[in-house]
Each structure stands twice: as structure tokens, then as C-alpha cells.
Design an enzyme around this catalytic site. Structure first.
Site, PDB file in Angstrom:
ATOM      1  N   HIS A   5       8.177   1.403  -5.451  1.00 44.87           N
ATOM      2  CA  HIS A   5       8.048   1.531  -6.903  1.00 44.87           C
ATOM      3  C   HIS A   5       6.597   1.568  -7.311  1.00 44.87           C
ATOM      4  O   HIS A   5       5.755   0.904  -6.725  1.00 44.87           O
ATOM      5  CB  HIS A   5       8.760   0.366  -7.616  1.00 44.87           C
ATOM      6  CG  HIS A   5       8.381  -0.978  -7.095  1.00 44.87           C
ATOM      7  ND1 HIS A   5       8.933  -1.509  -5.949  1.00 44.87           N
ATOM      8  CD2 HIS A   5       7.490  -1.894  -7.533  1.00 44.87           C
ATOM      9  CE1 HIS A   5       8.396  -2.704  -5.718  1.00 44.87           C
ATOM     10  NE2 HIS A   5       7.502  -2.955  -6.662  1.00 44.87           N
TER      11      HIS A   5
ATOM     12  N   ILE B 237      10.875  -6.987 -15.376  1.00 47.86           N
ATOM     13  CA  ILE B 237      11.518  -8.175 -15.946  1.00 47.86           C
ATOM     14  C   ILE B 237      10.507  -9.293 -16.217  1.00 47.86           C
ATOM     15  O   ILE B 237      10.756 -10.160 -17.060  1.00 47.86           O
ATOM     16  CB  ILE B 237      12.660  -8.633 -14.998  1.00 47.86           C
ATOM     17  CG1 ILE B 237      13.695  -9.440 -15.738  1.00 47.86           C
ATOM     18  CG2 ILE B 237      12.125  -9.375 -13.795  1.00 47.86           C
ATOM     19  CD1 ILE B 237      14.988  -9.619 -14.959  1.00 47.86           C
TER      20      ILE B 237
ATOM     21  N   ASN C 234       2.399  -1.672  -4.536  1.00 46.38           N
ATOM     22  CA  ASN C 234       2.199  -2.649  -3.481  1.00 46.38           C
ATOM     23  C   ASN C 234       2.956  -2.186  -2.239  1.00 46.38           C
ATOM     24  O   ASN C 234       4.091  -1.714  -2.347  1.00 46.38           O
ATOM     25  CB  ASN C 234       2.717  -4.021  -3.928  1.00 46.38           C
ATOM     26  CG  ASN C 234       1.954  -4.560  -5.139  1.00 46.38           C
ATOM     27  OD1 ASN C 234       0.760  -4.313  -5.282  1.00 46.38           O
ATOM     28  ND2 ASN C 234       2.646  -5.272  -6.015  1.00 46.38           N
TER      29      ASN C 234
ATOM     30  N   VAL D 207       9.864  -6.480  -3.680  1.00 49.91           N
ATOM     31  CA  VAL D 207      11.120  -5.707  -3.671  1.00 49.91           C
ATOM     32  C   VAL D 207      10.909  -4.484  -2.783  1.00 49.91           C
ATOM     33  O   VAL D 207      10.027  -3.651  -3.053  1.00 49.91           O
ATOM     34  CB  VAL D 207      11.524  -5.276  -5.104  1.00 49.91           C
ATOM     35  CG1 VAL D 207      12.790  -4.435  -5.048  1.00 49.91           C
ATOM     36  CG2 VAL D 207      11.724  -6.497  -5.999  1.00 49.91           C
TER      37      VAL D 207
ATOM     38  N   HIS E 259       4.091   0.518 -10.327  1.00 49.09           N
ATOM     39  CA  HIS E 259       3.930  -0.282 -11.538  1.00 49.09           C
ATOM     40  C   HIS E 259       3.094   0.541 -12.525  1.00 49.09           C
ATOM     41  O   HIS E 259       2.078   1.114 -12.129  1.00 49.09           O
ATOM     42  CB  HIS E 259       3.159  -1.576 -11.255  1.00 49.09           C
ATOM     43  CG  HIS E 259       3.878  -2.539 -10.375  1.00 49.09           C
ATOM     44  ND1 HIS E 259       4.502  -3.666 -10.866  1.00 49.09           N
ATOM     45  CD2 HIS E 259       4.071  -2.565  -9.028  1.00 49.09           C
ATOM     46  CE1 HIS E 259       5.035  -4.353  -9.865  1.00 49.09           C
ATOM     47  NE2 HIS E 259       4.783  -3.703  -8.731  1.00 49.09           N
TER      48      HIS E 259
HETATM   49  P1  AMP Z   1       6.402  -5.850  -6.164  1.00 49.47           P
HETATM   50  O1  AMP Z   1       5.691  -7.148  -6.007  1.00 49.47           O
HETATM   51  O2  AMP Z   1       5.451  -4.676  -6.217  1.00 49.47           O
HETATM   52  O3  AMP Z   1       7.495  -5.655  -5.146  1.00 49.47           O
HETATM   53  O4  AMP Z   1       7.035  -5.875  -7.593  1.00 49.47           O
HETATM   54  C1  AMP Z   1       8.363  -6.168  -7.840  1.00 49.47           C
HETATM   55  C2  AMP Z   1       8.499  -6.232  -9.324  1.00 49.47           C
HETATM   56  O5  AMP Z   1       9.867  -6.142  -9.658  1.00 49.47           O
HETATM   57  C3  AMP Z   1       7.961  -7.510  -9.960  1.00 49.47           C
HETATM   58  O6  AMP Z   1       6.942  -7.192 -10.914  1.00 49.47           O
HETATM   59  C4  AMP Z   1       9.191  -8.116 -10.627  1.00 49.47           C
HETATM   60  O7  AMP Z   1       8.901  -8.738 -11.855  1.00 49.47           O
HETATM   61  C5  AMP Z   1      10.090  -6.910 -10.801  1.00 49.47           C
HETATM   62  N1  AMP Z   1      11.513  -7.165 -10.850  1.00 49.47           N
HETATM   63  C6  AMP Z   1      12.240  -7.941 -10.016  1.00 49.47           C
HETATM   64  N2  AMP Z   1      13.545  -7.908 -10.353  1.00 49.47           N
HETATM   65  C7  AMP Z   1      13.644  -7.078 -11.428  1.00 49.47           C
HETATM   66  C8  AMP Z   1      14.730  -6.634 -12.244  1.00 49.47           C
HETATM   67  N3  AMP Z   1      16.000  -7.024 -12.006  1.00 49.47           N
HETATM   68  N4  AMP Z   1      14.454  -5.791 -13.254  1.00 49.47           N
HETATM   69  C9  AMP Z   1      13.185  -5.399 -13.503  1.00 49.47           C
HETATM   70  N5  AMP Z   1      12.129  -5.772 -12.771  1.00 49.47           N
HETATM   71  C10 AMP Z   1      12.346  -6.614 -11.744  1.00 49.47           C
END
Ligand code: AMP
Ligand code: ZN
Length: 116
Positions: free
Chosen positions: A102, A35, A89, A98, A104
Site C-alpha cells: 500500500h 484508520i 513501507n 500490513v 500512504h
Molecule cells: P504499514 O505500517 O505501512 O503497514 O501501514 C499499515 C497502515 O494500515 C497503518 O497506518 C494502519 O493505521 C492502517 N490500518 C490498519 N488496519 C486498517 C483498517 N482496517 N482500515 C484502514 N487502515 C488500517
């Protein structure tokens, strides 16, 4: 499929309760656009089952980890990325925000610079 966490943002995306710009999906894996993209192409690849961090994968889930990585390769091919970066991460100290594991996938321009 394993347990979903109703409080988890990405489990809610998997369940279709929150919108996402999907780029790939199969029975175990889903990918959608980040996002807040940090490159012209930036998507996230997740296991559909809730796993909070890389540290929470069990040895029995080794194939799932491989599948996540091969999904990065597939998506990069489908989007014509000649080179790309895959990053995960782990925990707050590793930059994780989050807590549903995941990958990236970033690309669409030459990538350089420090990773940390
Ligand atoms: P991290 O810091 O590795 O946990 O990355 C979490 C990622 O999730 C960040 O790059 C956010 O921009 C992304 N993110 C958070 N909410 C959403 C969402 N609803 N849809 C898509 N990406 C998201
Ligand atoms: Zn989750």
C-alpha cells in the site's frame, strides 16, 4: 483479478468483508482512509490483487505500480491537497505492518521532518 488471501486484512476490505472509508476505486486499485491518520488527510492506496510487498511486484506489474502512484495524484487533486507525501513501507524493517502492499498518502498540513 489475481488471487486474494483470505487471511489478509486489506484483501478482506477489497472483498467488502471489512468496512473501509473508501475514497477511490477502479477495477485494479482501491483507496480508503487510514484508520489511525497521521495527518489531517491520510489514505492508503492498494492494488486489489494481493501483493504482499513492493518486493513481490513482478516486472509485468509495472503499469499497476504506475497506476497506484497516479491514483495518489488524482486523490490529492480531488481533495485539494496543494502538497502531499506518498510513502510505502517495505518489510518489517521498513515499518510495514500490513502485508498487502500500500501507498500512504498524507497531507492537509505542511509536512516536514525526517522520513526515517
Ligand atoms: P504499514 O505500517 O505501512 O503497514 O501501514 C499499515 C497502515 O494500515 C497503518 O497506518 C494502519 O493505521 C492502517 N490500518 C490498519 N488496519 C486498517 C483498517 N482496517 N482500515 C484502514 N487502515 C488500517
Ligand atoms: Zn491482501
Amino acid at each position: 483479478m489475481a488471487v486474494a488471501d483470505p487471511m489478509c486484512l486489506f484483501c478482506r476490505i477489497v472483498a467488502g468483508q471489512l468496512p473501509a472509508d473508501r475514497v477511490y476505486e477502479d477495477d485494479e486499485v482501491m483507496a480508503f482512509k487510514d484508520i489511525h491518520p497521521q495527518a489531517p488527510f491520510h489514505c492508503l492506496i492498494i492494488p486489489k490483487a494481493h501483493v504482499a510487498t513492493l518486493n513481490d511486484f513482478s516486472p509485468e506489474q509495472s503499469a499497476l505500480i504506475g497506476r497506484l502512484l497516479l491514483t495518489a495524484k488524482r486523490i490529492a487533486g480531488e481533495h485539494g491537497l496543494p502538497g502531499y507525501r506518498v510513502a510505502m513501507n517495505v518489510n518489517r524493517e521498513g515499518g510495514q505492518v500490513v502485508f498487502h502492499a500500500h501507498l500512504h498518502v498524507l497531507g492537509g498540513r505542511p509536512l516536514k521532518g525526517a522520513l526515517g
